[in-house]
Design a protein around this motif. Structure first.
Motif, short mmCIF file in Angstrom:
data_model
loop_
_atom_site.label_atom_id
_atom_site.label_comp_id
_atom_site.label_asym_id
_atom_site.label_seq_id
_atom_site.Cartn_x
_atom_site.Cartn_y
_atom_site.Cartn_z
N LEU A 188 -1.15 -8.14 -3.65
CA LEU A 188 -0.93 -7.07 -2.67
C LEU A 188 0.52 -6.60 -2.71
O LEU A 188 1.44 -7.40 -3.00
N PRO A 189 0.77 -5.34 -2.40
CA PRO A 189 2.15 -4.86 -2.28
C PRO A 189 2.87 -5.65 -1.18
O PRO A 189 2.23 -6.16 -0.25
N PRO A 190 4.21 -5.75 -1.25
CA PRO A 190 4.94 -6.57 -0.29
C PRO A 190 4.62 -6.26 1.17
O PRO A 190 4.49 -7.17 1.99
N ALA A 191 4.47 -4.98 1.53
CA ALA A 191 4.22 -4.62 2.93
C ALA A 191 2.87 -5.14 3.42
O ALA A 191 2.67 -5.27 4.64
N ALA A 192 1.96 -5.43 2.51
CA ALA A 192 0.62 -5.89 2.88
C ALA A 192 0.48 -7.41 2.86
O ALA A 192 -0.57 -7.94 3.20
N ARG A 193 1.53 -8.10 2.43
CA ARG A 193 1.48 -9.56 2.37
C ARG A 193 2.06 -10.15 3.64
O ARG A 193 3.23 -9.96 3.94
N LEU A 194 1.24 -10.89 4.38
CA LEU A 194 1.72 -11.54 5.61
C LEU A 194 1.41 -13.01 5.57
O LEU A 194 0.37 -13.41 5.07
#
Length: 194
Positions: A188-194
């Motif tokens: 996943l793109p960084p903004a979508a990784r939690l």
């Protein structure tokens, strides 16, 4: 008192660069923001298509894939998929799998309104019938995947622009959606990784 829903703004590499009210990000100069698309399948392998409500800002009345939406700031994308499926279609997901982790698109309506999203795509398995929320969905229809994919790729089905771009990528994963191998959340793109 309810607070306005916000979306996550992203740069060209998929990093979060802030948030903005959802109502402010769909216009003629739409900033790139984090979203998701999902394709819901039943036990027979049929895909659920939805027709967007007529009062939607983008592509009102258009047929599209099962459910799209925006993760809230700090919300895992997979959680947002489940939340929106429940709200829009009254569905409980039996399984949610990431398929296209880095899909992104930009599309412009005839009136100049732009959709500009970093939009991971998910496959969802459900057991029950859909109960559409008329605020979001005006109609639903189940269709065999092969018939749907061929109709989209041959230009025989009028469908939303993001769905038209996603279907060939999904079709590349194999003829049977149940056999598609999920992608890793690490993709996943960084903004979508939690």
């Amino acid at each position: 008192m309810t607070t306005e829903e916000h979306v996550v703004l992203v740069d060209g590499e998929g990093n979060a660069i802030g948030t903005a009210p959802k109502s402010s990000v769909h216009g003629t100069d739409t900033p790139r923001h984090l979203a998701f698309s999902s394709y819901v399948f039943d036990q027979e392998g049929r895909v659920l298509l939805t027709r967007r409500a007529e009062h939607k800002t983008t592509w009102p009345g258009a047929w599209t894939n099962s459910c799209c939406g925006h993760p809230l700031p700090g919300e895992a994308v997979e959680h947002a998929v489940g939340r929106r499926l429940s709200y829009e279609l009254g569905l409980d997901a039996a399984r949610i799998d990431l398929m296209l982790p880095s899909f992104a698109y930009r599309a412009v309506m005839a009136n100049g309104i732009v959709e500009h999203e970093l939009c991971p795509v998910y496959r969802v398995q459900v057991d029950g019938p859909a109960d559409p929320n008329p605020d979001e969905v005006s109609e639903v229809m189940w269709m065999p995947w092969k018939e749907f994919a061929e109709g989209v790729m041959n230009g025989l089905l009028a469908i939303s622009p993001w769905c038209r771009e996603q279907v060939p990528h999904l079709d590349d994963l194999g003829a049977d959606p149940a056999s598609w191998s999920p992608a890793s959340a690490a993709e996943l793109p960084p903004a979508a990784r939690l």
